[in-house]
Design an enzyme around this catalytic site. Structure first.
Site, PDB file in Angstrom:
ATOM      1  N   LYS A  85      25.459  -5.498  -1.949  1.00 29.27           N
ATOM      2  CA  LYS A  85      26.775  -5.900  -2.568  1.00 29.27           C
ATOM      3  C   LYS A  85      27.663  -4.972  -1.074  1.00 29.27           C
ATOM      4  CE  LYS A  85      26.262  -5.032  -6.908  1.00 29.27           C
ATOM      5  NZ  LYS A  85      26.567  -3.800  -7.828  1.00 29.27           N
TER       6      LYS A  85
ATOM      7  N   ARG B 194       0.410  -1.541   0.087  1.00 29.79           N
ATOM      8  CA  ARG B 194      -0.822   0.179   0.326  1.00 29.79           C
ATOM      9  C   ARG B 194       0.799   0.603   0.233  1.00 29.79           C
ATOM     10  NH1 ARG B 194      -2.760  -3.806   1.913  1.00 29.79           N
ATOM     11  NH2 ARG B 194      -1.222  -4.723   2.670  1.00 29.79           N
ATOM     12  N   THR B 195       1.556   0.970   0.423  1.00 29.94           N
ATOM     13  CA  THR B 195       2.586   2.893   1.211  1.00 29.94           C
ATOM     14  C   THR B 195       3.275   2.951  -0.122  1.00 29.94           C
ATOM     15  OG1 THR B 195       2.640   2.355   3.331  1.00 29.94           O
ATOM     16  CG2 THR B 195       3.978   3.724   2.727  1.00 29.94           C
TER      17      THR B 195
ATOM     18  N   ARG C  71      11.322   3.712   3.632  1.00 26.95           N
ATOM     19  CA  ARG C  71      11.026   2.893   4.610  1.00 26.95           C
ATOM     20  C   ARG C  71      12.302   1.939   4.980  1.00 26.95           C
ATOM     21  NH1 ARG C  71       5.814  -1.235   4.299  1.00 26.95           N
ATOM     22  NH2 ARG C  71       4.440   0.855   5.553  1.00 26.95           N
TER      23      ARG C  71
ATOM     24  N   HIS D  45       5.220   5.566  11.945  1.00 25.38           N
ATOM     25  CA  HIS D  45       4.489   5.418   9.975  1.00 25.38           C
ATOM     26  C   HIS D  45       3.573   6.663   9.977  1.00 25.38           C
ATOM     27  CE1 HIS D  45       3.158   3.838   6.602  1.00 25.38           C
ATOM     28  NE2 HIS D  45       2.726   2.975   7.140  1.00 25.38           N
TER      29      HIS D  45
HETATM   30  N1  ASP Z   1       1.825  -1.759   7.184  1.00 27.63           N
HETATM   31  C1  ASP Z   1       1.559  -1.342   8.462  1.00 27.63           C
HETATM   32  C2  ASP Z   1       3.668  -1.058   8.415  1.00 27.63           C
HETATM   33  O1  ASP Z   1       4.176  -1.786   8.023  1.00 27.63           O
HETATM   34  C3  ASP Z   1       1.014  -2.353   9.625  1.00 27.63           C
HETATM   35  C4  ASP Z   1       1.738  -3.749   8.988  1.00 27.63           C
HETATM   36  O2  ASP Z   1       2.283  -4.083   8.460  1.00 27.63           O
HETATM   37  O3  ASP Z   1       1.255  -4.434  10.245  1.00 27.63           O
HETATM   38  O4  ASP Z   1       3.767  -0.538   9.566  1.00 27.63           O
HETATM   39  N1   CP Z   2      -0.372  -0.060   5.566  1.00 26.58           N
HETATM   40  C1   CP Z   2       0.957  -0.176   5.226  1.00 26.58           C
HETATM   41  O1   CP Z   2       1.672   0.347   5.301  1.00 26.58           O
HETATM   42  O2   CP Z   2       1.325  -1.430   4.608  1.00 26.58           O
HETATM   43  P1   CP Z   2       2.565  -1.966   3.778  1.00 26.58           P
HETATM   44  O3   CP Z   2       2.791  -2.515   4.565  1.00 26.58           O
HETATM   45  O4   CP Z   2       1.246  -2.127   2.597  1.00 26.58           O
HETATM   46  O5   CP Z   2       2.418  -0.355   2.838  1.00 26.58           O
END
Ligand code: ASP
Ligand code: CP
Length: 306
Positions: free
Chosen positions: A83, A55-56, A105, A133
């Protein structure tokens, strides 16, 4: 406007509200035939993902493209990170390519703070370890406000694996800034005393989900993050589900107007039953759609878009 969004604590109430209002304007765009705005034409946004994401990552990409920015997607897998290249050297490489914003991330808590020392552009935290987040919290707040009309005084229960959840931490900071009342719910092993004490000024803690539900406007279920667990925090998945899972019977304890949220990805059948996830009370798909508008607003405001 702030330059970086590293933590939900970077946002005071006025700035957070400006982002949510701007996201509302961005959302109006998605109904139009041509969804693009020229606001960030000629600017470059780099998505730097060291940890998996669906998603993110996709919504930051969609957001930047809808604002007409050039987008570079970097994922650690398949890059020179394998590497042994460090975050700093990777950052300097991106800097040399002229990144106006870096969305990061990373599995290390604090990575976005370090990155901000090495690049000239804006840094946006897309999830760092178990720390924060912030754009998830913004899209969650946006979803609550659009479904329930307000945030001030709203009673929000955040349920489950609080210990490993950057979503919970950012939501506590943002929601309390915006006047909501947050209760953290989960087994004591997943809301240990030090975590509860650190958040005690801002939130309440309960170990009894059934007691909290009747008085909640929002229940936000958290994924049980087994990939971050070195110990066993509960006897079995079944036992966890029995005490802290949201099934149909439990959902009925919520007030009529209450909504059910989950940041995704879900462990269906563990923290949330499929019938609940797919019910009209669930905002899970809406949260994803709102994520694009909120991230457009963040990039637009941070980069001073025209
Ligand atoms: N997608 C969110 C995160 O990356 C929540 C999860 O992974 O449970 O923090
Ligand atoms: N909610 C969330 O951050 O989803 P992803 O880990 O899929 O990005």
């Amino acid at each position: 406007m702030i330059k970086h969004l590293r933590s939900a604590a970077d946002l005071d109430a006025a700035t957070a509200t400006l982002i949510l209002d701007t996201a509302g304007e961005m959302a109006a765009l998605s109904g139009r035939e041509v969804k693009k705005l020229p606001a960030l034409r000629g600017r470059t946004v780099v998505n730097l993902f060291y940890e998996d994401s669906t998603r993110t990552r996709i919504s930051f990409e969609a957001a930047a493209k809808r604002l007409s920015a050039d987008v570079i997607n970097f994922s650690a897998k398949g890059s020179s990170v394998s590497k042994g290249e460090s975050l700093k050297d990777t950052a300097l490489t991106l800097q040399a390519m002229g990144a106006d914003a870096v969305v990061i991330r990373h599995s290390a808590s604090g990575a976005p703070h370090r990155l901000a020392n090495w690049v000239d552009g804006s840094v946006v935290n897309a999830g760092d370890g178990t720390h924060e987040h912030p754009t998830q919290a913004l899209l969650d707040a946006y979803t609550m406000r659009s479904r329930l009309g307000r945030l001030d005084g709203l009673k929000v229960a955040i349920v489950g694996d609080v210990l490993h959840s950057r979503v919970a931490r950012s939501n506590v900071l943002l929601l309390t800034t915006l006047g909501a009342q947050v209760t953290l719910v989960g087994p004591p092993t997943l809301i240990p005393l030090d975590v509860a004490a650190a958040l005690a000024e801002k939130t309440q803690v309960s170990y009894d989900l059934d007691a909290v539900l009747p008085d909640s406007d929002v229940v936000m279920m958290l994924r049980v993050q087994t990939e971050r667990m070195q110990d066993s925090y509960f006897p079995s998945a079944r036992e966890y589900s029995r005490r802290y899972g949201l099934d149909v019977a439990r959902m009925k304890k919520l007030p009529e107007h209450a909504i059910v949220m989950h940041p995704g990805p879900m462990n269906r059948g563990m923290e949330i039953a499929p019938e609940v996830a797919d019910s009209p009370r669930s905002t899970i798909v809406e949260q994803v759609a709102n994520g694009v508008s909120v991230r457009m607003a963040v990039l637009y405001l941070l980069l001073g878009g025209k």
